[in-house]
Design a protein around this motif. Sequence first.
Motif, PDB file in Angstrom:
ATOM      1  N   GLY A 211      11.135   1.862  -4.370  1.00 49.35           N
ATOM      2  CA  GLY A 211      10.245   1.392  -3.312  1.00 49.35           C
ATOM      3  C   GLY A 211       8.772   1.522  -3.633  1.00 49.35           C
ATOM      4  N   VAL A 212       8.403   1.542  -4.915  1.00 47.98           N
ATOM      5  CA  VAL A 212       6.994   1.669  -5.310  1.00 47.98           C
ATOM      6  C   VAL A 212       6.299   0.323  -5.181  1.00 47.98           C
ATOM      7  CG1 VAL A 212       5.404   2.237  -7.191  1.00 47.98           C
ATOM      8  CG2 VAL A 212       7.536   3.532  -6.928  1.00 47.98           C
ATOM      9  N   PRO A 213       5.252   0.211  -4.368  1.00 43.19           N
ATOM     10  CA  PRO A 213       4.513  -1.053  -4.294  1.00 43.19           C
ATOM     11  C   PRO A 213       3.693  -1.289  -5.557  1.00 43.19           C
ATOM     12  CG  PRO A 213       4.132   0.313  -2.343  1.00 43.19           C
ATOM     13  CD  PRO A 213       4.759   1.188  -3.383  1.00 43.19           C
ATOM     14  N   ASP A 280      16.769 -12.147  -6.766  1.00 43.25           N
ATOM     15  CA  ASP A 280      16.902 -11.443  -5.493  1.00 43.25           C
ATOM     16  C   ASP A 280      15.956 -10.235  -5.444  1.00 43.25           C
ATOM     17  OD1 ASP A 280      18.615 -10.887  -2.938  1.00 43.25           O
ATOM     18  OD2 ASP A 280      18.558  -8.979  -4.011  1.00 43.25           O
ATOM     19  N   VAL A 281      15.867  -9.503  -6.563  1.00 42.65           N
ATOM     20  CA  VAL A 281      14.979  -8.342  -6.620  1.00 42.65           C
ATOM     21  C   VAL A 281      13.531  -8.760  -6.387  1.00 42.65           C
ATOM     22  CG1 VAL A 281      14.050  -6.544  -8.125  1.00 42.65           C
ATOM     23  CG2 VAL A 281      16.507  -6.992  -8.096  1.00 42.65           C
ATOM     24  N   VAL A 282      13.120  -9.851  -7.045  1.00 46.22           N
ATOM     25  CA  VAL A 282      11.731 -10.323  -6.928  1.00 46.22           C
ATOM     26  C   VAL A 282      11.444 -10.838  -5.517  1.00 46.22           C
ATOM     27  CG1 VAL A 282      10.083 -12.052  -7.720  1.00 46.22           C
ATOM     28  CG2 VAL A 282      11.510 -10.845  -9.374  1.00 46.22           C
ATOM     29  N   LYS A 283      12.346 -11.608  -4.966  1.00 43.26           N
ATOM     30  CA  LYS A 283      12.089 -12.257  -3.676  1.00 43.26           C
ATOM     31  C   LYS A 283      12.264 -11.308  -2.493  1.00 43.26           C
ATOM     32  CE  LYS A 283      13.558 -16.928  -5.081  1.00 43.26           C
ATOM     33  NZ  LYS A 283      14.578 -17.977  -4.857  1.00 43.26           N
ATOM     34  N   GLU A 284      13.270 -10.424  -2.573  1.00 51.29           N
ATOM     35  CA  GLU A 284      13.659  -9.651  -1.387  1.00 51.29           C
ATOM     36  C   GLU A 284      13.313  -8.175  -1.431  1.00 51.29           C
ATOM     37  OE1 GLU A 284      14.791 -11.283   1.151  1.00 51.29           O
ATOM     38  OE2 GLU A 284      15.062 -13.216   0.120  1.00 51.29           O
ATOM     39  N   LYS A 285      13.172  -7.621  -2.615  1.00 55.10           N
ATOM     40  CA  LYS A 285      13.095  -6.168  -2.695  1.00 55.10           C
ATOM     41  C   LYS A 285      11.777  -5.635  -3.260  1.00 55.10           C
ATOM     42  CE  LYS A 285      18.099  -5.691  -3.019  1.00 55.10           C
ATOM     43  NZ  LYS A 285      18.367  -7.113  -2.674  1.00 55.10           N
ATOM     44  N   MET A 286      11.075  -6.397  -4.074  1.00 55.19           N
ATOM     45  CA  MET A 286       9.824  -5.930  -4.670  1.00 55.19           C
ATOM     46  C   MET A 286       8.708  -5.885  -3.638  1.00 55.19           C
ATOM     47  SD  MET A 286       7.691  -7.503  -7.903  1.00 55.19           S
ATOM     48  CE  MET A 286       6.972  -8.847  -6.959  1.00 55.19           C
ATOM     49  N   LYS A 287       7.953  -4.802  -3.656  1.00 60.94           N
ATOM     50  CA  LYS A 287       6.815  -4.642  -2.756  1.00 60.94           C
ATOM     51  C   LYS A 287       5.510  -4.830  -3.540  1.00 60.94           C
ATOM     52  CE  LYS A 287       9.232  -1.300   0.194  1.00 60.94           C
ATOM     53  NZ  LYS A 287       9.207   0.099   0.723  1.00 60.94           N
ATOM     54  N   VAL A 288       4.545  -5.485  -2.932  1.00 67.07           N
ATOM     55  CA  VAL A 288       3.238  -5.691  -3.542  1.00 67.07           C
ATOM     56  C   VAL A 288       2.176  -5.135  -2.620  1.00 67.07           C
ATOM     57  CG1 VAL A 288       1.589  -7.389  -4.420  1.00 67.07           C
ATOM     58  CG2 VAL A 288       4.057  -7.754  -4.740  1.00 67.07           C
ATOM     59  N   GLY A 289       1.283  -4.307  -3.180  1.00 68.80           N
ATOM     60  CA  GLY A 289       0.242  -3.689  -2.354  1.00 68.80           C
ATOM     61  C   GLY A 289      -1.144  -4.115  -2.764  1.00 68.80           C
TER      62      GLY A 289
END
Length: 289
Positions: A211-213, A280-289
């Motif tokens: 869960g690291v942005p 799926d990881v890129v679209k749904e799970k990756m966080k950007v801060g």
Amino acid sequence: MHSAVESMLKSYDLKTPEDHIAALKEIIQEIALLGLYREGFFKIAAFYGGTALRIFHGLDRFSEDLDFSLLKKDGKFDLSPFTAAVRNELGAYGFEMEVEEKVKKADSPIKSTFIKGGTLIHLLKISSISPPVSGVHRGELIKVKLEVDTDPPGSAGYDIRYHLVPVPFSARLFDPHSLFAGKVHALLCRGWQGRVKGRDFYDFVWFVSRGVPLSAAHLRARLVQTGDLGRKDKLSEDEIRRRLLQKFTEKEIKAAKKDILPFIRDGRAVEVWSEAFFKDVVKEKMKVG
């Protein structure tokens, strides 16, 4: 061999020659960091990359190199005092290693040192290994590369982290958001020369799973520095995702799975890798801060 090294080895589950070699290499990395700390290196530089993640954040894969960046640009940076400090620290712990700075022909902001030594001789010096490890070639070398970027990208955050072995010491690291940005930059821009780096794929999933942005500001600074983004161009979250989606093709994922296997203990960790998985990881799970 120093008793502290034997104590460090006891934390490993050593069954194969490869296990012993990997453990030795990791211990050498940690002692090298201690030498840098004693010389005041972390007052002017920060640690990043896979080995930083392994030692200070528990990344569960082997990593070969030590990667650093100065806090401020310094075209006259002299690596030699730190090279000497690493050599002396390793010697104090019983490692007979060559630690030599690489002289680069081309003008480059990267300063490099190589730590090299005989694998078999160091395994034989460790009295706690009984019976002696077999299957190691007499001429095999332990090699660790130490690199320092003297022209650091901007917008990075830093943390001070602590390590307890071989003795307690501290190191300055890029913070997790900046570390993630550096990994995404490697995914997007690394010059693979025909060889995909599965470690970049593995570490990408590792960051997302925790869960690291991602620091968009630091990623932008890195892209601008390498000429992969214009200085006046913005970098939106959608653009980051778009660039990543272009990278995760079945061909590259297949090559990445093959590349990562020597660096992980359980190959089942990458069985699920596919284009659909990474999308799926890129679209749904990756966080950007």
